[in-house]
Design an enzyme around this catalytic site. Structure first.
Site, PDB file in Angstrom:
ATOM      1  N   CYS A 118     -45.911  18.192  47.068  1.00 53.78           N
ATOM      2  CA  CYS A 118     -46.343  17.794  48.410  1.00 53.78           C
ATOM      3  C   CYS A 118     -47.066  16.450  48.326  1.00 53.78           C
ATOM      4  CB  CYS A 118     -47.262  18.849  49.015  1.00 53.78           C
ATOM      5  SG  CYS A 118     -46.444  20.412  49.347  1.00 53.78           S
ATOM      6  N   ASN A 124     -56.673  18.530  48.910  1.00 56.46           N
ATOM      7  CA  ASN A 124     -56.098  17.262  48.454  1.00 56.46           C
ATOM      8  C   ASN A 124     -57.110  16.122  48.552  1.00 56.46           C
ATOM      9  OD1 ASN A 124     -53.209  18.330  50.282  1.00 56.46           O
ATOM     10  ND2 ASN A 124     -53.567  18.641  48.105  1.00 56.46           N
ATOM     11  N   ARG A 165     -46.051  13.770  51.146  1.00 54.14           N
ATOM     12  CA  ARG A 165     -44.872  13.941  52.007  1.00 54.14           C
ATOM     13  C   ARG A 165     -45.088  15.024  53.053  1.00 54.14           C
ATOM     14  NH1 ARG A 165     -42.227  18.661  51.214  1.00 54.14           N
ATOM     15  NH2 ARG A 165     -42.707  19.731  49.262  1.00 54.14           N
ATOM     16  N   HIS A 223     -48.992  18.816  59.314  1.00 57.45           N
ATOM     17  CA  HIS A 223     -48.718  19.955  60.188  1.00 57.45           C
ATOM     18  C   HIS A 223     -49.807  21.029  60.146  1.00 57.45           C
ATOM     19  CE1 HIS A 223     -46.716  20.657  56.265  1.00 57.45           C
ATOM     20  NE2 HIS A 223     -47.214  21.880  56.397  1.00 57.45           N
ATOM     21  N   ILE A 224     -49.887  21.745  61.258  1.00 60.63           N
ATOM     22  CA  ILE A 224     -50.747  22.924  61.368  1.00 60.63           C
ATOM     23  C   ILE A 224     -49.832  24.113  61.645  1.00 60.63           C
ATOM     24  CG2 ILE A 224     -52.590  24.072  62.664  1.00 60.63           C
ATOM     25  CD1 ILE A 224     -53.660  21.275  63.372  1.00 60.63           C
TER      26      ILE A 224
END
EC number: 2.1.1.45
Length: 318
Positions: free
Chosen positions: A200, A231, A220, A261-262
């Site tokens: 990711c 992160n 990404r 995104h959620i």
């Protein structure tokens, strides 16, 4: 003065208000935006979110695992870190050797069916025990494929050799700090199909100016509620560690996200977090006696003054 945590909270608000509804491989559903950037000045505190507790111990042990070049969850389990369990467990329950109860779609079913969750928890505990105690089992089912650690420390070349990207970039920072090639990539198209979870956080680049080391991550795909807080802390910690070895101060961590995104089953948790006021960021202290980033262990990393709001639980989409 604006609190730096608002960089993250504003991302949450932006996606909740302007995100596009999308389907995803987990079947959960998301709202997302494409292309978003946050900036954190690392000289003004360590960006461990305070509007909910983010477990630094898990962030640090995962990063040290990456830096060791390890791709087996045994090290994580030895440090009571369970964040990668589901992906390894998936390969086990889908194998011909697994003879236990049906674990199809265990991620969703364990959230919706209490009776199934009991079975799932039992099988997961048995799986973890086998990874910790059985070398043969661990080598086969604790292994996640050529994920982050392998790409960072032993990238396979077409000539059959390996490249230690992380070691090389540290040497470049020391010798040619103005280089525009201070890059480490985890995205190896040849290896992606065999990874338990394709990277990711795909690529990061360092930048040296005025005696300060900054880092920009291109991610990404970012799970805003569960993943992004980890992160932010992980790459901020990495920047501190490398700056320490290179004799530099810390500059900025710049976080660029592709699909931010959620998950639809995180909406309630995000709203709860947005209702909270940020508190001062903590301070990170590194053991000054450790000189190489590859020699750091958990006891060499200390967070001081961390007073967050309580943790907010949410299901992981696998």
């Amino acid at each position: 003065m604006k609190h730096a945590e608002n960089e993250y909270l504003n991302l949450c608000r932006h996606v909740m208000e302007h995100g596009t509804k999308k389907e995803d491989r987990t079947g959960t559903g998301t709202v997302s935006v494409f292309g978003y950037q946050m900036r954190f000045d690392l000289s003004k505190g360590f960006p461990l979110l305070t509007t909910k507790r983010v477990p630094f111990r898990l962030v640090a042990s995962e990063l040290l695992w990456f830096m060791k070049g390890d791709t087996n969850i045994r090290y994580l389990l030895q440090h009571n870190n369970n964040i990668w369990n589901e992906w390894a467990f998936k390969s086990w329950v889908e194998s011909d050797e697994y003879t236990g109860p049906d674990m199809t779609d265990f991620g969703l079913r364990s959230q919706q069916d209490e009776e199934f969750k009991v079975q799932y928890d039992e099988q997961m505990e048995l799986f973890k025990k086998n990874v910790l105690e059985d070398d043969e089992f661990s080598n086969k089912y604790g292994y996640l494929g050529d994920v982050y650690g392998k790409q960072w420390r032993a990238w396979k070349t077409t000539a059959g050799e390996t490249l230690d990207q992380l070691k090389d970039v540290i040497e470049m920072i020391k010798k040619t700090p103005d280089s525009r090639r201070l890059i480490v990539s985890a995205w190896n198209p040849e290896d992606v199909p065999s990874m338990a979870l394709p990277p990711c956080h795909t690529l990061f680049q360092f930048y040296v100016a005025d005696g300060k080391l900054s880092c920009q991550l291109y991610q990404r795909s970012g799970d805003i509620f569960l993943g992004i807080p980890f992160n932010i802390a992980s790459y901020s910690l990495l920047t501190h560690l490398i700056a320490h070895e290179c004799g530099l101060e810390v500059g900025e961590f710049v976080h660029t996200i592709g699909d931010a995104h959620i998950y639809t089953n995180h909406f309630e948790q995000v709203e709860k977090q947005l209702a909270r006021e940020p508190r001062p960021f903590p301070k990170l202290t590194l053991n000054p006696d450790v000189k190489s980033v590859f020699d750091f262990e958990m006891e060499d990393l200390t967070i001081e003054g961390y007073d967050p709001h309580p943790a907010i639980k949410a299901p992981v989409a696998v």
